[in-house]
Write an enzyme that holds these catalytic residues in place. Structure first.
Site, PDB file in Angstrom:
ATOM      1  N   LYS A 192     -30.845 -10.905-138.938  1.00 32.42           N
ATOM      2  CA  LYS A 192     -29.258 -11.653-139.321  1.00 32.42           C
ATOM      3  C   LYS A 192     -28.958  -9.986-140.385  1.00 32.42           C
ATOM      4  CE  LYS A 192     -28.537 -16.031-140.163  1.00 32.42           C
ATOM      5  NZ  LYS A 192     -30.612 -16.758-139.958  1.00 32.42           N
ATOM      6  N   GLU A 198     -21.089 -18.174-146.366  1.00 33.36           N
ATOM      7  CA  GLU A 198     -21.269 -19.133-147.078  1.00 33.36           C
ATOM      8  C   GLU A 198     -22.865 -18.998-146.673  1.00 33.36           C
ATOM      9  OE1 GLU A 198     -19.716 -19.226-144.410  1.00 33.36           O
ATOM     10  OE2 GLU A 198     -20.891 -20.339-143.343  1.00 33.36           O
ATOM     11  N   SER A 223     -37.021 -13.649-134.060  1.00 29.55           N
ATOM     12  CA  SER A 223     -35.324 -13.289-134.164  1.00 29.55           C
ATOM     13  C   SER A 223     -36.108 -12.992-136.163  1.00 29.55           C
ATOM     14  CB  SER A 223     -35.047 -14.326-134.224  1.00 29.55           C
ATOM     15  OG  SER A 223     -35.530 -15.469-135.071  1.00 29.55           O
TER      16      SER A 223
HETATM   17  C1  LIG Z   1     -30.456 -17.390-139.593  1.00 26.65           C
HETATM   18  C2  LIG Z   1     -31.648 -17.495-137.875  1.00 26.65           C
HETATM   19  C3  LIG Z   1     -32.043 -18.021-136.244  1.00 26.65           C
HETATM   20  C4  LIG Z   1     -30.357 -18.698-136.149  1.00 26.65           C
HETATM   21  O1  LIG Z   1     -29.510 -18.774-136.039  1.00 26.65           O
HETATM   22  P1  LIG Z   1     -28.425 -17.784-134.342  1.00 26.65           P
HETATM   23  O2  LIG Z   1     -27.385 -17.357-135.426  1.00 26.65           O
HETATM   24  O3  LIG Z   1     -28.869 -19.026-133.577  1.00 26.65           O
HETATM   25  O4  LIG Z   1     -29.370 -16.804-133.924  1.00 26.65           O
HETATM   26  C5  LIG Z   1     -33.128 -17.891-136.059  1.00 26.65           C
HETATM   27  N1  LIG Z   1     -33.726 -17.294-135.970  1.00 26.65           N
HETATM   28  C6  LIG Z   1     -33.864 -17.051-137.895  1.00 26.65           C
HETATM   29  C7  LIG Z   1     -34.918 -15.766-138.449  1.00 26.65           C
HETATM   30  C8  LIG Z   1     -32.571 -16.658-138.888  1.00 26.65           C
HETATM   31  O5  LIG Z   1     -32.590 -16.370-140.032  1.00 26.65           O
END
Ligand SMILES: *Cc1c(COP(=O)(O)O)cnc(C)c1O
Length: 409
Positions: A96, A118, A385
């Site tokens: 993010k 948000e 992610s």
């Molecule tokens: C917010 C988040 C996601 C999901 O959001 P996407 O916009 O679909 O990528 C996935 N993994 C983590 C670690 C997150 O914080």
């Protein structure tokens, strides 16, 4: 393509991705959205802007993040080799921050002094608060439910980073209320503030902006994977809520039809309505957050409740570009349950020494399913992610109750 160029993808001019996308907010939003689209349209190809972004990514965020071969998990699975792109090693622990830093730089270039957003579980809020502090901007975070432990920790971090945290209430609709409050505040204050959305969702130009800022994942991954193995991966896998981390890594491969792309959604407790968050699998065309896309909705076109053990995957919609990529067949979709994700959370920690986010292990679990069916000279690249420190306590309580009893006794 020069080193800092952002690839020109769909949505650059009109905000439509096939039959999805657009900008369906009341007339009073159009001044703010038009100003943003114009400013970003100029900056997205500006060399000084992109060079500055690269510098912040390298020095503050810790980019490039590495690619790592999961040798023990691959051997234990049998079949193809599994690799991960380590977005968990970003500052603040998830992908993010890629678009949070981008929005902060964009705000500064547009002469805005405040970022507004948000946050659901608080991960986007922490990334944005850190980016705002780095650039000397004010930060205003609207949040729904503040009374679970994970969220409370994130709220403390946001406040420590100097953000003003505004609580909007609890319950199933908490994120929607927080989102409406943040957008209303943006419309009221757009002369001095910029709205930094949490995923590749919402009205044009937000899905394009987030996709562009996240595309650094794919650009790096393609070059790194090629240097490591001599070519691109055969399969790329990512978890999807709104689609920002998935679009980020997919963007470098969508034009290369030899690379198979896989979106992984949370099946939560079951496939029954309200028990999961699998929008691409079970959603219908509808409108959410000012955009036409797929939505999990009931017979009266109202968004359904959503459930997942991974709070970052709890969203009843999906971004319009991801909806299009699935609709056209370019991206395949699979689901992974809470139980499967939990099992992989522990397995990845024990086999590889990586505590990944519950969101991310959904993708790792699906990668092992794919790998098991493929020959050993094939490769599967997973976008990891985020990191799982935030989840470790809750997971231990769920999967190791015996041990928990012992330590209490
Ligand atoms: C917010 C988040 C996601 C999901 O959001 P996407 O916009 O679909 O990528 C996935 N993994 C983590 C670690 C997150 O914080």
């Amino acid at each position: 393509m020069a080193k800092h160029d952002i690839p020109v993808g769909p949505g650059a001019t009109d905000g439509f991705y096939g039959s999805f996308g657009g900008s369906f907010y009341p007339e009073r939003a159009s001044a703010a959205l038009t100003e943003l689209a114009d400013a970003y349209g100029r900056l997205r190809t500006s060399t000084p802007f992109l060079e500055q972004l690269s510098r912040v990514r390298a020095t503050f965020q810790g980019r490039p993040t590495p690619i790592h071969h999961l040798r023990r998990l691959s051997a234990a699975t049998g079949g193809a080799q599994i690799y991960v792109k380590r977005e968990d090693l970003n500052h603040t622990g998830a992908h993010k921050i890629n678009h949070c830093v981008g929005f902060a730089l964009l705000a500064r270039e547009m002469g805005k002094s405040r970022l507004i957003a948000e946050t659901g579980a608080g991960q986007h809020g922490v990334g944005l608060a850190a980016a705002a502090a780095y650039f000397g901007l004010e930060c205003e975070i609207h949040i729904g439910d503040t009374d679970n432990v994970k969220v409370a920790l994130n709220v403390s971090q946001m406040e420590l980073l100097g953000a003003r945290v505004v609580s909007t209430g609890a319950g199933q609709s908490a994120l929607k209320e927080a989102s409406d409050a943040a957008f209303t505040s943006y419309l009221r204050n757009h002369e001095t503030a910029l709205y930094a959305i949490g995923s590749a969702i919402g009205p044009h130009p937000f899905p394009m902006i987030v996709r562009d800022f996240q595309s650094v994942i794919g650009t790096e991954a393609r070059a790194q994977f090629t240097a490591l193995t001599g070519g691109p991966p055969d399969h790329v896998v990512a978890c999807v809520a709104g689609g920002s981390n998935a679009l980020g890594i997919f963007s470098a491969f969508t034009a290369d039809l030899d690379v198979r792309l896989h979106a992984v959604e949370p099946l939560g407790r079951s496939a029954a309505p309200g028990q999961h968050g699998a929008t691409l699998t079970y959603g219908r065309p509808g409108r959410i957050h000012g955009s036409d896309t797929l939505v999990l909705q009931d017979g009266n076109d109202q968004p359904l409740p959503v459930s997942s053990i991974a709070s970052g995957l709890v969203y009843p919609g999906v971004g319009p570009e991801m909806a299009m990529l699935v609709d056209t067949g370019r991206v395949g979709v699979s689901t992974v349950s809470d139980a499967e994700a939990l099992e992989m959370f522990v397995r990845l920690a024990r086999l590889e020494g990586i505590i990944a986010a519950l969101e991310s292990v959904h993708a790792v679990h699906h990668a092992t399913r794919l790998a098991a069916e493929l020959p050993s000279d094939q490769s599967v690249l997973v976008n990891l992610s985020g990191r799982g420190d935030k989840d470790a306590g809750a997971v231990l309580e769920l999967v190791l109750p015996a041990r928990d009893d012992e330590s209490r006794g």
